[in-house]
Design a protein around this motif. Structure first.
Motif, short mmCIF file in Angstrom:
data_model
loop_
_atom_site.label_atom_id
_atom_site.label_comp_id
_atom_site.label_asym_id
_atom_site.label_seq_id
_atom_site.Cartn_x
_atom_site.Cartn_y
_atom_site.Cartn_z
N ASP A 56 -56.79 91.69 30.71
CA ASP A 56 -55.16 92.08 30.58
C ASP A 56 -54.55 92.10 31.90
O ASP A 56 -53.04 92.28 31.89
CB ASP A 56 -55.05 93.34 30.16
N VAL B 298 -54.03 94.55 33.89
CA VAL B 298 -53.13 95.77 34.14
C VAL B 298 -53.82 96.58 35.55
O VAL B 298 -54.94 96.86 35.34
CB VAL B 298 -53.23 96.64 33.05
N ALA C 230 -57.25 99.27 29.17
CA ALA C 230 -57.11 97.85 29.13
C ALA C 230 -58.16 97.23 29.75
O ALA C 230 -58.92 97.78 30.90
CB ALA C 230 -55.74 97.64 29.95
N LEU D 98 -48.77 102.20 35.64
CA LEU D 98 -49.59 100.78 35.39
C LEU D 98 -48.60 99.85 35.47
O LEU D 98 -47.49 100.04 35.30
CB LEU D 98 -50.04 101.00 34.01
N TYR D 99 -49.22 98.63 36.25
CA TYR D 99 -48.29 97.65 36.60
C TYR D 99 -48.92 96.56 36.00
O TYR D 99 -49.92 96.17 36.15
CB TYR D 99 -48.10 97.63 38.09
N LYS D 100 -48.15 95.56 35.44
CA LYS D 100 -48.57 94.26 35.17
C LYS D 100 -47.36 93.13 35.35
O LYS D 100 -46.34 93.38 35.17
CB LYS D 100 -48.94 94.34 33.78
N CYS E 138 -51.32 96.27 25.73
CA CYS E 138 -52.27 96.54 26.86
C CYS E 138 -51.83 97.36 27.90
O CYS E 138 -52.85 97.61 28.90
CB CYS E 138 -52.53 95.25 27.23
N MET E 139 -50.84 98.05 27.88
CA MET E 139 -50.26 99.08 28.73
C MET E 139 -50.81 100.43 28.72
O MET E 139 -50.09 101.51 28.45
CB MET E 139 -48.74 98.98 29.09
#
Length: 327
Positions: free
Chosen positions: A204, A206, A200, A181-183, A195-196
């Motif tokens: 968010d 993500v 999500a 997961l990338y944000k 929210c990771m």
């Protein structure tokens, strides 16, 4: 007067208790109750270097079999801390069965047979040595990259030209299945960690992608930005650690953005990483989205465990920490 001559009515008046308010009690969690009914594995007794009996009370009350059963429920990092308590716990924590289970869970994508062949040929049949020396991505927290840059304002009327320090974060969370997961967000870790996860919402921001880790510690990653035009993000990272077996740093080698043909993406059934396999760095399949190699925001990623997300130093605002050196 004899005691038998006196009769006293000691029956409680249950009707008089109705005026007390009813309360709901929360039962205390007792994790050791889950150990009942489990067949524990026997282990050889601990032999101290001296002939004196062990004076510790916990060693007399807790059998070696139950101690091993408790250690099997610890993650490897908690197990390493427990090994520092005393010699008996250090001896128990060196049990190969504990580290074998940890290695097979971490490298489950390689398969049991491949992992067994590797530990025999490269790590002298030591699962613990394999855990410490083989590159692995940690999944018990987030990798965080803190980036800052200077943004100059605009002079308006009598106000002077302002200079602002902008801070934003890149967040990565890896999973053993090969997904991540990338944000990108200006939010601190204690807010972004909530929210990771795969549940999500779109608000968010993500994004989900695929990754692969090579035996030399390099990570190839790819994810897709949805929108009016699909944008593909490709990253190449190098895994390292500040100590042996830490694996708590990710150096950014390259970040590329490129375009993807919508028709090609619609007919593709594999992972995103398999789609871009063999692509050149300047290759794009959408003329409206050129391939760009980014040179900013390449600060190394620092690993932060979940239990330290609220107390990490990376939560400090810009006025208290304008620049962070990951080491």
């Amino acid at each position: 007067m004899a005691s038998s001559d006196i009769s006293v009515d000691i029956r409680p008046d249950f009707n008089s208790l109705d005026h007390f308010p009813r309360m709901r009690y929360i039962a205390t969690d007792r994790p050791w109750l889950k150990l009942y009914g489990i067949r524990v594995q026997s282990m050889p007794p601990f032999r101290s270097l001296s002939c004196k009996p062990d004076p510790a009370l916990i060693h007399h009350c807790l059998p070696d079999e139950l101690l091993l059963e408790i250690f099997t429920r610890m993650n490897p990092y908690t197990l390493g801390r427990a090994a520092c308590v005393c010699r008996k716990w250090k001896y128990t924590a060196r049990n190969p069965a504990l580290w074998r289970a940890a290695c097979l869970k971490t490298w489950q994508r390689s398969g049991t047979e491949a992992n067994c062949m590797m530990v025999w040929s490269l790590y002298d049949s030591s699962w613990r040595r394999m855990w410490l020396q083989r590159p692995r991505i940690r999944i018990d927290g987030l990798y965080v990259s803190r980036n800052t840059y200077i943004h100059t304002g605009v002079t308006e009327w009598q106000f002077k030209k302002t200079v602002n320090v902008v801070c934003y974060y890149r967040y990565l969370r890896f999973f053993p299945s090969g997904k991540f997961l990338y944000k990108i967000s200006p939010d601190n870790i204690k807010d972004a960690v909530k929210c990771m996860h795969f549940r999500a919402s779109k608000a968010d921001c993500v994004f989900k992608g695929d990754y692969i880790l090579s035996e030399d510690g390099q990570i190839e990653m790819a994810l897709l930005y949805p929108g009016h035009r699909y944008t593909l993000v490709r990253m190449r990272l190098r895994l390292r650690g500040t100590t042996i077996g830490a694996n708590n740093r990710l150096d950014v080698l390259k970040i590329l953005t490129t375009g993807v043909n919508a028709t090609e993406l619609k007919n593709w059934t594999g992972s995103i990483l398999e789609l871009v396999e063999g692509w050149e760095e300047d290759e794009t399949h959408d003329p409206d989205v050129p391939a760009v190699s980014h040179s900013r925001g390449l600060s190394p990623f620092v690993f932060v465990p979940f239990e330290e997300a609220d107390t990490s130093v990376l939560n400090l605002p810009v006025e208290k920490m304008d620049y962070y050196v990951p080491g």
